[in-house]
Each structure stands twice: as C-alpha cells, then as structure tokens.
Design an enzyme around this catalytic site. Structure first.
Site, PDB file in Angstrom:
ATOM      1  N   THR A  19     -16.402   1.931   3.873  1.00  0.00           N
ATOM      2  CA  THR A  19     -15.013   2.309   4.156  1.00  0.00           C
ATOM      3  C   THR A  19     -14.136   3.477   3.632  1.00  0.00           C
ATOM      4  O   THR A  19     -15.421   4.290   3.962  1.00  0.00           O
ATOM      5  CB  THR A  19     -14.084   1.359   2.867  1.00  0.00           C
ATOM      6  N   ASP A  34       1.084  -1.402  -0.138  1.00  0.00           N
ATOM      7  CA  ASP A  34       0.106  -0.301   0.328  1.00  0.00           C
ATOM      8  C   ASP A  34       1.174   1.322   0.382  1.00  0.00           C
ATOM      9  O   ASP A  34       1.995   1.187   0.203  1.00  0.00           O
ATOM     10  CB  ASP A  34      -0.967  -0.370   1.015  1.00  0.00           C
ATOM     11  N   VAL A  88       1.131   0.460  -6.982  1.00  0.00           N
ATOM     12  CA  VAL A  88       0.747  -0.887  -7.043  1.00  0.00           C
ATOM     13  C   VAL A  88       1.488  -1.038  -9.101  1.00  0.00           C
ATOM     14  O   VAL A  88       0.894  -2.290  -9.520  1.00  0.00           O
ATOM     15  CB  VAL A  88      -0.399  -1.607  -7.637  1.00  0.00           C
ATOM     16  N   PHE A 129     -19.790  -0.867  -0.001  1.00  0.00           N
ATOM     17  CA  PHE A 129     -18.848  -1.135   1.219  1.00  0.00           C
ATOM     18  C   PHE A 129     -18.646   0.151   2.038  1.00  0.00           C
ATOM     19  O   PHE A 129     -18.672   1.562   1.492  1.00  0.00           O
ATOM     20  CB  PHE A 129     -17.920  -2.180   0.927  1.00  0.00           C
ATOM     21  N   SER A 188     -16.198  -3.368  -9.098  1.00  0.00           N
ATOM     22  CA  SER A 188     -16.925  -2.715  -8.408  1.00  0.00           C
ATOM     23  C   SER A 188     -18.695  -3.098  -9.763  1.00  0.00           C
ATOM     24  O   SER A 188     -18.201  -2.938 -10.568  1.00  0.00           O
ATOM     25  CB  SER A 188     -16.972  -1.191  -8.212  1.00  0.00           C
ATOM     26  N   TYR A 201     -13.675   5.241 -14.109  1.00  0.00           N
ATOM     27  CA  TYR A 201     -13.400   4.149 -12.705  1.00  0.00           C
ATOM     28  C   TYR A 201     -14.780   3.199 -13.336  1.00  0.00           C
ATOM     29  O   TYR A 201     -14.143   1.422 -13.218  1.00  0.00           O
ATOM     30  CB  TYR A 201     -14.211   4.421 -11.697  1.00  0.00           C
TER      31      TYR A 201
HETATM   32  N1  LIG Z   1     -16.183   0.889  -0.749  1.00  0.00           N
HETATM   33  C1  LIG Z   1     -16.980   0.580  -1.793  1.00  0.00           C
HETATM   34  O1  LIG Z   1     -17.871   0.847  -1.726  1.00  0.00           O
HETATM   35  C2  LIG Z   1     -16.329   0.099  -2.895  1.00  0.00           C
HETATM   36  C3  LIG Z   1     -16.982  -0.477  -3.687  1.00  0.00           C
HETATM   37  C4  LIG Z   1     -16.733  -1.011  -5.063  1.00  0.00           C
HETATM   38  C5  LIG Z   1     -14.894  -1.706  -5.633  1.00  0.00           C
HETATM   39  N2  LIG Z   1     -14.334  -1.121  -4.156  1.00  0.00           N
HETATM   40  C6  LIG Z   1     -12.861  -0.799  -4.722  1.00  0.00           C
HETATM   41  O2  LIG Z   1     -12.736  -2.055  -3.689  1.00  0.00           O
HETATM   42  C7  LIG Z   1     -11.427  -1.353  -3.146  1.00  0.00           C
HETATM   43  C8  LIG Z   1     -10.773  -1.210  -1.800  1.00  0.00           C
HETATM   44  O3  LIG Z   1     -11.614  -0.002  -1.261  1.00  0.00           O
HETATM   45  P1  LIG Z   1     -11.749   0.793  -0.121  1.00  0.00           P
HETATM   46  O4  LIG Z   1     -13.198   0.815  -0.052  1.00  0.00           O
HETATM   47  O5  LIG Z   1     -11.685  -0.144   0.821  1.00  0.00           O
HETATM   48  O6  LIG Z   1     -11.170   2.080   0.032  1.00  0.00           O
HETATM   49  P2  LIG Z   1      -9.778   2.241   0.404  1.00  0.00           P
HETATM   50  O7  LIG Z   1      -9.585   4.085   0.140  1.00  0.00           O
HETATM   51  O8  LIG Z   1     -10.409   2.343   2.122  1.00  0.00           O
HETATM   52  O9  LIG Z   1      -8.522   1.391   0.037  1.00  0.00           O
HETATM   53  C9  LIG Z   1      -7.709   1.735  -0.922  1.00  0.00           C
HETATM   54  C10 LIG Z   1      -6.294   1.630  -0.399  1.00  0.00           C
HETATM   55  O10 LIG Z   1      -5.437   1.437  -1.546  1.00  0.00           O
HETATM   56  C11 LIG Z   1      -4.180   2.148  -1.639  1.00  0.00           C
HETATM   57  N3  LIG Z   1      -3.549   2.689  -2.511  1.00  0.00           N
HETATM   58  C12 LIG Z   1      -4.329   3.598  -3.186  1.00  0.00           C
HETATM   59  N4  LIG Z   1      -3.721   4.327  -4.466  1.00  0.00           N
HETATM   60  C13 LIG Z   1      -2.641   2.552  -4.609  1.00  0.00           C
HETATM   61  C14 LIG Z   1      -1.637   2.367  -5.709  1.00  0.00           C
HETATM   62  N5  LIG Z   1      -1.474   3.304  -6.539  1.00  0.00           N
HETATM   63  N6  LIG Z   1      -0.850   1.684  -5.034  1.00  0.00           N
HETATM   64  C15 LIG Z   1      -1.095   0.719  -3.784  1.00  0.00           C
HETATM   65  N7  LIG Z   1      -1.574   0.731  -2.977  1.00  0.00           N
HETATM   66  C16 LIG Z   1      -2.883   2.184  -3.499  1.00  0.00           C
HETATM   67  C17 LIG Z   1      -5.327   3.017  -0.433  1.00  0.00           C
HETATM   68  O11 LIG Z   1      -3.444   4.014  -0.101  1.00  0.00           O
HETATM   69  C18 LIG Z   1      -5.753   2.480   0.758  1.00  0.00           C
HETATM   70  O12 LIG Z   1      -5.031   2.217   1.324  1.00  0.00           O
HETATM   71  C19 LIG Z   1     -10.790  -0.458  -4.757  1.00  0.00           C
HETATM   72  O13 LIG Z   1     -10.396  -1.392  -5.923  1.00  0.00           O
HETATM   73  C20 LIG Z   1     -12.306   0.260  -4.341  1.00  0.00           C
HETATM   74  O14 LIG Z   1     -12.709   0.819  -6.032  1.00  0.00           O
HETATM   75  C21 LIG Z   1     -14.860  -0.150  -3.257  1.00  0.00           C
END
Ligand SMILES: NC(=O)c1ccc[n+]([C@@H]2O[C@H](COP(=O)([O-])OP(=O)(O)OC[C@H]3O[C@@H](n4cnc5c(N)ncnc54)[C@H](O)[C@@H]3O)[C@@H](O)[C@H]2O)c1
Length: 255
Positions: free
Chosen positions: A196, A36, A60, A194, A148, A161
């Site tokens: 988060t 991360d 990443v 979700f 997603s 996205y």
């Molecule tokens: N929360 C939701 O409702 C939801 C819904 C659909 C999809 N998602 C997907 O789930 C995944 C996680 O989302 P979340 O809600 O836990 O978000 P979040 O922001 O809590 O966590 C995402 C993490 O990714 C890290 N990150 C971002 N860019 C990065 C990079 N270039 N290299 C390494 N790390 C990096 C951030 O530092 C963070 O810790 C994402 O791919 C998001 O698109 C989330």
C-alpha cells in the site's frame, strides 16, 4: 450481509487497504462513505464513482467529525449497516533511542489514532445501526476492524503500534459479545505486510525483502486480497468475535 446491500462507512478509505475495500463494495453494487483526512484522494474517488461513493473529510478521533460523517452517510444512503475501520498510522519509535526516551506524545498519538479512533467510530456507528431493520440473516450490521500481525509479534520500535493493534484485537470479542444483542457482528483482520502507499516510500529492494519474509506466498500482500477477506466476512454470518491473520504464515522477526 450481501455486498450489494452494503451501506458502508470506510475509515482510511482514500488509500491502501481501505481504498481496496471501497472498490470491492462499489464493484459489488454496494455504497460507501469514505471517512479520511486525505480530501484530495477521497474527493477524486467519490467524483469518479458515479454516485456510489461519498467522501466526508473526517478525523476518526473527533466525536463531531464522526457524528457528522455518519449523518451524511445516512442522508445519502438511508442508513449505514457496514463499518470498515482501516484508518491508521504506524510511525516507529524505540523506547530509548539516541535522542532519549520516546516522547509520551508520540506513543499517545499512535494509540489515539489507531485504537481510540477505531473505538470512536465503532461506538457512534453502533448507536446508529441499532435503528436498522433486520436483513434476511437477521443482522443489523457488521463491523470489521484492522489490526496487524504486530498485535502478536511486534518488532523493535513498534511498542506504540503493537499496543494499539493488540488492543483492537483484544476489544473484538467483548464488543462482539455486547453487540450480539443488537444483531451486529464484529470482526478484526490482522494483516501481514501489504503493498500500500504506506510502503511506497521504501526502495524496491526493501519492499522485496519485506515480501520474502513471508513463508508462502513470499511476497507482499495485495490490497485486493484484504478486500476479498472483508467481502467474505461481510457475507458469512457465522464469522463473529474473531481476529483473522492474513499474512502468508509470516511471523515478524525482532527487527
Ligand atoms: N500495509 C500494511 O502492510 C499493513 C499491515 C498491517 C496493518 N495495516 C493497517 O491497515 C490499515 C490501513 O493501512 P494502509 O497500508 O492502507 O495505509 P495507508 O496509509 O495507505 O492508508 C491509511 C489511510 O488512513 C488515513 N488516516 C490516517 N489517520 C487518520 C485519521 N486520524 N482520521 C481519518 N483517516 C486517517 C490516511 O489519510 C490514509 O488514507 C492501517 O490501520 C494499518 O495500520 C497495514
């Protein structure tokens, strides 16, 4: 893949859905490397884990970053056999707003982190996991990506996205087909909404309204429910090459 045997790399594992997966793995006796950008949270989680977790600050999309993170995980655990791709960003932007057309760099940034980052980690992890010996189910590894529901019903402002997430869904089957020869399974989860840190900046009323969009249960998903599906995918060897929606029957409205 039994959770207790997991030697995982979890991108985005310092927060939200990735953080819940890391917790699930550790509680089940597995080990994980958090990849991360957020060093403060990642290092704290690793320090509190009693040795089950390591943190490697990783972008990443960086080849050297990911190679070095995989090398550190292999050094710590002896191998990696599980990849959970959760790192992602989702800044919205309309094709045409009052400021003019969406800057191409804004579109490319989202696609680069979400899609290219997921592929980058996948390709380098596969190259490592083909060295593994087979487990009792004849597997060498499992890869779980995060798309997603926007992959299927993206809203206005989600062109970048939705494109990035649809591409993650789209590459699931071809990569699973190719990796079958290596005994590595590839799955994708498409979450609804979700609770988060991604949503933490929204007021409570807005978060409630988002939750109510799901027919049943009419609430935001809990990160541990995402981690529970990850756990099931790991343990059920017949799951391969598929995208699973985890969304309480949510179908996103246009806006
Ligand atoms: N929360 C939701 O409702 C939801 C819904 C659909 C999809 N998602 C997907 O789930 C995944 C996680 O989302 P979340 O809600 O836990 O978000 P979040 O922001 O809590 O966590 C995402 C993490 O990714 C890290 N990150 C971002 N860019 C990065 C990079 N270039 N290299 C390494 N790390 C990096 C951030 O530092 C963070 O810790 C994402 O791919 C998001 O698109 C989330």
């Amino acid at each position: 893949m039994k959770i207790k045997d997991c030697k995982a790399i979890v991108t985005g594992g310092a927060s939200g859905l990735g953080g819940a997966c890391v917790k699930k793995l550790v509680e089940g006796g597995g080990r994980a490397a958090i990849l991360d950008l957020d060093a403060a949270r990642g290092e704290k989680l690793a320090a509190e884990s009693g040795g089950s977790l390591i943190f490697v600050r990783t972008d990443v999309v960086g080849e050297q970053d990911v190679l070095s993170a995989i090398a550190k995980a292999v050094e710590a655990f002896g191998a990696i056999n599980t990849v959970i791709n959760c790192a992602g960003v989702g800044d919205p932007g309309k094709v045409l707003s009052k400021k003019g057309p969406l800057p191409l760099a804004a579109f490319e940034r989202i696609v680069r982190i979400n899609l290219v980052g997921t592929f980058n980690v996948t390709r380098l992890a596969v190259a490592q996991m083909v060295n593994n010996s087979y487990n009792d189910e004849g597997e060498r590894g499992v890869i779980i990506n995060t798309a997603s529901v926007a992959a299927f019903d993206g809203q206005i402002g989600q062109a970048a996205y939705a494109a990035s997430k649809a591409a993650i869904a789209g590459m699931t089957l071809p990569i699973a087909r190719e990796c079958a020869a290596y005994a590595i399974r590839v799955m994708t989860i498409a979450p609804g909404i979700f609770d988060t840190p991604l949503l933490a900046s929204l007021p409570e009323a807005a978060r409630d309204a988002l939750g109510k969009m799901a027919p049943f249960p009419s609430r935001l998903g809990r990160p541990d429910e995402f981690a529970a599906l990850v756990g099931h995918i790991l343990e059920n060897s017949m799951l391969n090459g598929e995208v699973i929606r985890l969304d309480g029957a949510l179908r996103m409205a246009p806006k």
